[in-house]
Motif scaffolding. Sequence first.
Motif, short mmCIF file in Angstrom:
data_model
loop_
_atom_site.label_atom_id
_atom_site.label_comp_id
_atom_site.label_asym_id
_atom_site.label_seq_id
_atom_site.Cartn_x
_atom_site.Cartn_y
_atom_site.Cartn_z
N THR A 68 -19.81 2.49 5.67
CA THR A 68 -20.97 1.87 6.54
C THR A 68 -21.35 2.61 8.10
O THR A 68 -22.43 2.03 8.25
N GLY A 69 -20.45 3.51 8.29
CA GLY A 69 -20.84 4.15 9.49
C GLY A 69 -20.42 3.58 10.78
O GLY A 69 -20.98 3.87 11.82
N ARG A 70 -19.81 2.51 10.55
CA ARG A 70 -19.34 1.54 11.71
C ARG A 70 -18.06 2.47 12.40
O ARG A 70 -17.46 3.32 11.89
N GLU A 71 -17.85 1.79 13.58
CA GLU A 71 -16.89 2.55 14.68
C GLU A 71 -15.79 1.99 14.64
O GLU A 71 -14.48 2.70 15.15
N TRP A 72 -15.53 0.73 14.27
CA TRP A 72 -14.24 0.11 14.53
C TRP A 72 -14.19 -1.40 13.62
O TRP A 72 -15.14 -1.50 13.06
N CYS A 73 -13.13 -1.60 13.30
CA CYS A 73 -12.78 -2.78 12.46
C CYS A 73 -11.54 -3.76 13.07
O CYS A 73 -10.62 -3.06 13.68
N ASP A 74 -12.04 -4.91 13.25
CA ASP A 74 -10.85 -5.62 13.72
C ASP A 74 -10.05 -6.10 12.53
O ASP A 74 -10.69 -6.92 11.42
N TYR A 75 -8.85 -5.93 12.40
CA TYR A 75 -7.82 -6.26 11.32
C TYR A 75 -7.20 -7.51 11.70
O TYR A 75 -6.56 -7.45 12.81
N VAL A 76 -7.64 -8.41 10.91
CA VAL A 76 -7.18 -9.64 11.03
C VAL A 76 -6.13 -10.46 10.13
O VAL A 76 -6.17 -10.55 9.00
N ILE A 77 -5.06 -10.96 10.75
CA ILE A 77 -3.98 -11.39 9.90
C ILE A 77 -4.04 -12.87 10.24
O ILE A 77 -3.91 -13.32 11.39
N PHE A 78 -3.84 -13.65 9.21
CA PHE A 78 -4.02 -14.99 9.34
C PHE A 78 -2.88 -15.62 8.53
O PHE A 78 -2.61 -15.58 7.46
N ASN A 79 -2.40 -16.74 9.24
CA ASN A 79 -1.64 -17.76 8.41
C ASN A 79 -1.57 -19.18 9.03
O ASN A 79 -1.27 -19.45 10.29
N GLU A 80 -2.17 -20.17 8.37
CA GLU A 80 -2.63 -21.36 9.21
C GLU A 80 -1.28 -22.30 9.26
O GLU A 80 -1.29 -23.20 10.06
N ASN A 81 0.11 -21.84 8.99
CA ASN A 81 1.19 -22.54 8.98
C ASN A 81 1.79 -22.34 10.46
O ASN A 81 2.81 -23.06 10.71
N LYS A 97 -1.71 -13.42 4.98
CA LYS A 97 -0.46 -13.37 4.39
C LYS A 97 0.36 -14.74 4.45
O LYS A 97 0.11 -15.79 5.02
N ASN A 98 1.51 -14.49 3.24
CA ASN A 98 2.12 -15.70 3.27
C ASN A 98 3.07 -15.90 4.25
O ASN A 98 3.06 -14.89 5.13
N ASP A 99 3.88 -16.68 4.48
CA ASP A 99 4.81 -17.20 5.62
C ASP A 99 5.78 -15.95 5.98
O ASP A 99 5.71 -15.68 7.18
N ALA A 100 6.53 -15.62 5.07
CA ALA A 100 7.30 -14.43 5.25
C ALA A 100 6.75 -13.21 5.51
O ALA A 100 7.21 -12.69 6.57
N ASN A 101 5.79 -12.71 5.11
CA ASN A 101 4.96 -11.44 5.48
C ASN A 101 4.28 -11.42 6.97
O ASN A 101 4.18 -10.80 7.46
N TYR A 102 3.92 -13.02 7.16
CA TYR A 102 3.11 -12.98 8.42
C TYR A 102 4.32 -13.05 9.52
O TYR A 102 4.04 -12.57 10.53
N ALA A 103 5.41 -13.73 9.35
CA ALA A 103 6.38 -13.53 10.40
C ALA A 103 6.91 -12.07 10.58
O ALA A 103 7.16 -11.70 11.41
N ARG A 104 7.00 -11.53 9.38
CA ARG A 104 7.38 -9.88 9.53
C ARG A 104 6.19 -9.18 10.44
O ARG A 104 6.62 -8.36 11.06
N TYR A 105 5.09 -9.61 10.26
CA TYR A 105 3.88 -8.76 10.84
C TYR A 105 3.98 -9.15 12.50
O TYR A 105 3.88 -8.21 13.30
N LEU A 106 4.16 -10.58 12.63
CA LEU A 106 4.30 -10.80 14.06
C LEU A 106 5.61 -10.09 14.83
O LEU A 106 5.53 -9.80 15.91
#
Length: 195
Positions: free
Chosen positions: A143-156, A114-123
């Motif tokens: 895929t038949g899988r059981e779970w997913c790790d939803y990863v939100i990233f912003n290096e700033n 996410k961009n800076d503003a959207n990352y701040a909003r998610y936090l």
Amino acid sequence: MIIHDVKQGTEEWLQLRVGKFTGTDGQAIAADGKGLETLVFEKAAEVITGKFKPSYTNTDIERGHELEAMARNSYELESGNLVKEVGFVELDEFTGCSPDGFILDEGMVEIKCKNDANYARYLYDRKIDPAHNWQIQFNLMVTGREWCDYVIFNENFPKTTVITRINRNETEIAKLKAGVAVGIAQLKAILDKIK
């Protein structure tokens, strides 16, 4: 289920997606309305022309492509999980997905940079974009899988990575299966008439 070992974004990967309902279509499929109808005609056009409809893009999407490897590395360090990259998972002639990676035998990962503003909003609010949730449930369905790790990233930011575990939701998956069935039936009818 066939797992194609191709690099995402390549011409070979795009050709595997031609005429297929994928995770990015999840929200339209689940809604089973005008959006699905439009999607079906797009898929019909792809099958007939043999060309994948170019995806919508913007600076945030491009940013995500550029930072995905960095985000994946950050997730591995934070979680201790090793991610196995995946090309394209084909469920059947009309259905497939491209997860950002598999974790062991039960899990997968979906990365959003996410961009800076959207990352701040998610936090602040930790609200998962409904389109992302439907994409994840679609990918779990394929895929038949059981779970997913939803990863939100912003290096700033000081905390660069936020991980949210999303489990398989059978109610949502049933809705997706029903939408896919409707979509495939419509697609076959259209192809029979105009191909």
